[in-house]
Design an enzyme around this catalytic site. Structure first.
Site, PDB file in Angstrom:
ATOM      1  N   GLU A 223     -24.995 -12.919  23.993  1.00  0.00           N
ATOM      2  CA  GLU A 223     -24.725 -11.959  22.926  1.00  0.00           C
ATOM      3  C   GLU A 223     -24.528 -12.614  21.571  1.00  0.00           C
ATOM      4  O   GLU A 223     -24.547 -11.927  20.547  1.00  0.00           O
ATOM      5  CB  GLU A 223     -23.482 -11.140  23.284  1.00  0.00           C
ATOM      6  CG  GLU A 223     -23.642 -10.350  24.583  1.00  0.00           C
ATOM      7  CD  GLU A 223     -22.358  -9.650  24.997  1.00  0.00           C
ATOM      8  OE1 GLU A 223     -21.342  -9.837  24.280  1.00  0.00           O
ATOM      9  OE2 GLU A 223     -22.371  -8.928  26.010  1.00  0.00           O
TER      10      GLU A 223
ATOM     11  N   ALA B  71     -24.525 -16.809  19.347  1.00  0.00           N
ATOM     12  CA  ALA B  71     -24.868 -18.225  19.398  1.00  0.00           C
ATOM     13  C   ALA B  71     -23.816 -18.987  20.198  1.00  0.00           C
ATOM     14  O   ALA B  71     -22.605 -18.755  20.052  1.00  0.00           O
ATOM     15  CB  ALA B  71     -24.974 -18.799  17.979  1.00  0.00           C
ATOM     16  N   ASN B  72     -24.280 -19.895  21.064  1.00  0.00           N
ATOM     17  CA  ASN B  72     -23.426 -20.744  21.907  1.00  0.00           C
ATOM     18  C   ASN B  72     -22.652 -19.956  22.962  1.00  0.00           C
ATOM     19  O   ASN B  72     -21.663 -20.466  23.519  1.00  0.00           O
ATOM     20  CB  ASN B  72     -22.447 -21.558  21.045  1.00  0.00           C
ATOM     21  CG  ASN B  72     -23.149 -22.594  20.191  1.00  0.00           C
ATOM     22  OD1 ASN B  72     -24.091 -23.246  20.639  1.00  0.00           O
ATOM     23  ND2 ASN B  72     -22.707 -22.744  18.954  1.00  0.00           N
TER      24      ASN B  72
ATOM     25  N   ASP C  95     -36.072 -24.244  22.953  1.00  0.00           N
ATOM     26  CA  ASP C  95     -35.339 -25.508  22.999  1.00  0.00           C
ATOM     27  C   ASP C  95     -33.886 -25.334  22.573  1.00  0.00           C
ATOM     28  O   ASP C  95     -33.004 -26.052  23.054  1.00  0.00           O
ATOM     29  CB  ASP C  95     -36.031 -26.538  22.094  1.00  0.00           C
ATOM     30  CG  ASP C  95     -37.389 -26.956  22.637  1.00  0.00           C
ATOM     31  OD1 ASP C  95     -37.610 -26.774  23.850  1.00  0.00           O
ATOM     32  OD2 ASP C  95     -38.218 -27.449  21.858  1.00  0.00           O
TER      33      ASP C  95
ATOM     34  N   ARG D 209     -35.696 -18.928   6.610  1.00  0.00           N
ATOM     35  CA  ARG D 209     -35.913 -18.317   7.922  1.00  0.00           C
ATOM     36  C   ARG D 209     -36.634 -16.974   7.817  1.00  0.00           C
ATOM     37  O   ARG D 209     -37.263 -16.515   8.780  1.00  0.00           O
ATOM     38  CB  ARG D 209     -34.587 -18.144   8.661  1.00  0.00           C
ATOM     39  CG  ARG D 209     -33.857 -19.454   8.955  1.00  0.00           C
ATOM     40  CD  ARG D 209     -32.662 -19.230   9.858  1.00  0.00           C
ATOM     41  NE  ARG D 209     -33.077 -18.867  11.194  1.00  0.00           N
ATOM     42  CZ  ARG D 209     -33.322 -19.725  12.172  1.00  0.00           C
ATOM     43  NH1 ARG D 209     -33.192 -21.025  11.945  1.00  0.00           N
ATOM     44  NH2 ARG D 209     -33.689 -19.305  13.357  1.00  0.00           N
TER      45      ARG D 209
ATOM     46  N   ARG E 163     -42.406 -21.118   7.929  1.00  0.00           N
ATOM     47  CA  ARG E 163     -41.496 -21.893   7.079  1.00  0.00           C
ATOM     48  C   ARG E 163     -41.610 -23.387   7.359  1.00  0.00           C
ATOM     49  O   ARG E 163     -41.395 -24.203   6.474  1.00  0.00           O
ATOM     50  CB  ARG E 163     -40.054 -21.433   7.292  1.00  0.00           C
ATOM     51  CG  ARG E 163     -39.476 -21.716   8.674  1.00  0.00           C
ATOM     52  CD  ARG E 163     -38.081 -21.105   8.791  1.00  0.00           C
ATOM     53  NE  ARG E 163     -37.400 -21.439  10.033  1.00  0.00           N
ATOM     54  CZ  ARG E 163     -37.489 -20.735  11.148  1.00  0.00           C
ATOM     55  NH1 ARG E 163     -38.266 -19.657  11.166  1.00  0.00           N
ATOM     56  NH2 ARG E 163     -36.830 -21.090  12.236  1.00  0.00           N
TER      57      ARG E 163
END
Length: 568
Positions: A191, A193-194, A218, A325, A331
């Site tokens: 849900e 990041a991390n 990745d 981004r 980009r």
């Protein structure tokens, strides 16, 4: 005790309209068409013509390793054909005249082009129900005795990575294969990041699972290894913040279902970023060891790296692309062109510990492939040395005293733990880098003209030796340190990085006087696609710290005949 090559079963079975001699041993399932049995031959392209005439093959033969059988199922076959009613006019037989007999279907791995795997199947018809049951029971028993196959998996899905297709890819392509193979899963959709990293560190009950699978790119894989390695070290009483500590290997294997914008790890360990191929590697229980580099700053842990550490050019490209981004994948191209034109070089000191006594060099032609002899030899050698050092209670630097130092101005400092090959760079940054030999290839690109630097970049896509240039140095090392010349403290570094973010698109060309402000005094480290907060770092390679559900890139035969006459 039964020998591995001894036949367990041998029967005459029918595949479609042909009779086959089918045999099963502990290692291989083989079916061979009888010479007198008619069978339909589809068109098969010929890739080569033998120089000498051969005797005609009396029968078509196909073999599948038992280790690559996915599952076996029973089914009833009517009229000996196994074909369903297609609505055409046929002569209808009465129910009493129908030829009903038992059949079983074997699902197995079939190799396709560009290292891809597919799930193929073949159905064998038996005239006797007891024979069918005997075959199914024996195959299932052989599969059950394979302890390398996972039974329970913990799956993390990143729904936001890449093109936001992770959940769909898993549900439509991967989950059905896991069900066929009888693998139970516990699925967690991340849900934030991390999320996966934090869950693995604290809440995950790892003893219930045979492996961890991540569905994403990745970045998602990086979350998994950071959580799993950290959890393993805490459980084993190892301090992750101490760069001198030898880390404990992780017991659980990691599977990668590619669903991100970059899938560098999949390309290096499997050869393709195909989710079905990766799922099949998980099912058959493949295992590929992988080196992991720990990155520290003043006895403080920063990150783990498994592919690329880049300072200078690749660090600048990542830093600039993070501010764009909104452009999507384009980009990277824009930032790459921009950084090439700005042509910044950075002054600093590189110290490294050479990987002495091993076989292989960064410039040899030996590539890391499945069953790599260099990884096996060097991994065993380094493990023996580690045991000796632990017994002597001495560190690498104290025992060897082989540290070497290089000072100068660099356009790029790259440390490749693997080839880093991808579709845009088929050879990668270091074509001869190995996955599990306990070393890292340190590539130093000294200050040079834009034209020469372009030559170096273009060689990533050609067959030329990309290290055969006077301004390039490459060393195979076990550990290295870097200190930028003008970085006096962390506060100075953070202040300078903030000022660099306010610069114009192209700064003035003045690289010999960083203090004047015309060009930045230091770059950032690109650690597997993440920006490090410090530039002065200490990097140590930990040999074969983790294992993946993979087997390395397989060597393909010179002439591939991909048509499978028995995959019916």
């Amino acid at each position: 005790m039964e020998r591995p090559g001894r036949l367990l079963l041998l029967s005459e079975l029918r595949v479609r309209n042909g009779l086959y001699d089918v045999s099963l041993s502990r290692s291989v399932l083989t079916w061979k068409r009888r010479a007198s049995s008619p069978v339909y031959h589809p068109f098969r392209p010929r890739f080569c013509v033998p120089l000498f005439p051969r005797r005609p093959d009396p029968g078509v033969c196909h073999s599948v390793p038992v280790s690559e059988i996915i599952s076996v199922r029973e089914e009833e076959e009517e009229n000996g054909s196994g074909q369903r009613d297609d609505g055409s006019w046929k002569k209808i037989k009465s129910r009493e005249e129908k030829d009903c007999r038992q059949a079983f279907t074997v699902l197995y791995v079939e190799r396709s082009r560009q290292y891809r795997w597919r799930c193929a199947e073949v159905t064998f018809a038996c005239s006797d129900e007891a024979v069918c049951q005997h075959w199914v029971t024996n195959i299932r028993e052989l599969l059950a005795t394979n302890t390398s196959r996972p039974k329970h998996l913990l799956v993390y899905i990143n729904p936001y990575g890449g093109k936001r297709q992770g959940k769909r890819i898993y549900e439509q392509k991967v989950a059905p294969l896991f069900t066929l193979a009888g693998i139970s899963t516990s699925v967690i959709v991340t849900e934030y990041a991390n999320h996966a990293r934090d869950h693995l560190r604290t809440a995950a009950e790892l003893e219930k699972f045979d492996g961890v699978v991540c569905v994403g790119g990745d970045g998602m894989f990086s979350e998994i290894i950071h959580g799993l390695i950290w959890r393993t070290q805490i459980d084993c009483g190892v301090d992750p913040n101490c760069p001198e500590e030898a880390l404990s290997p992780c017991s659980l294997r990691i599977g990668i279902i590619p669903a991100g914008s970059t899938d560098c790890i999949c390309f290096a360990t499997v050869g393709t970023n195909d989710p079905v191929t990766s799922a099949l590697h998980v099912i058959v229980g493949d295992s590929q060891a992988l080196d992991v580099s720990s990155v520290h700053h003043n006895n403080m842990f920063l990150r783990y790296s498994v592919s690329l550490l880049g300072y200078g050019f690749y660090g600048d490209v990542l830093t600039d692309s993070e501010r764009k981004r909104w452009m999507g994948p384009a980009r990277y191209d824009f930032s790459g062109l921009k950084m090439f034109l700005t042509h910044h070089c950075y002054e600093g000191t590189v110290s490294y510990l050479p990987a002495g006594g091993i076989i292989g060099t960064p410039r040899d032609a030996t590539k890391c492939r499945s069953g790599c002899v260099i990884c096996q030899h060097n991994g065993q050698l380094l493990s023996e040395r580690t045991e000796k050092y632990e017994m002597d209670e001495a560190s690498d630097s104290e025992c060897n005293g082989e540290w070497r130092t290089i000072r100068g101005k660099f356009l790029a400092i790259n440390a490749a733990s693997m080839s880093c090959a991808c579709p845009r760079s088929p050879k990668g940054l270091s074509p001869a880098a190995h996955l599990a030999d306990g070393t890292i290839d340190l590539i130093l690109v000294r200050k040079c003209s834009r034209f020469n630097f372009l030559r170096h970049l273009l060689r990533h896509t050609s067959k030329d030796d990309q290290f055969d240039l006077t301004f390039i140095e490459v060393h195979r090392v076990r550990r290295f340190r870097f200190t930028p010349r003008h970085c006096q403290s962390d506060s100075d570094l953070e202040l300078d990085l903030q000022e660099n973010g306010k610069r114009q698109i192209f700064s003035q060309i003045c690289k010999d006087h960083p203090a004047c402000g015309c060009a930045p005094a230091y770059s950032s480290w690109n650690c597997d696609g993440e920006i490090l907060t410090h530039t002065a770092i200490d990097v140590r390679v930990h040999c074969q710290l983790i294992k993946l559900f993979a087997r390395g890139i397989e060597e393909l035969p010179v002439f591939e005949d991909l048509t499978n006459p028995c995959a019916i």
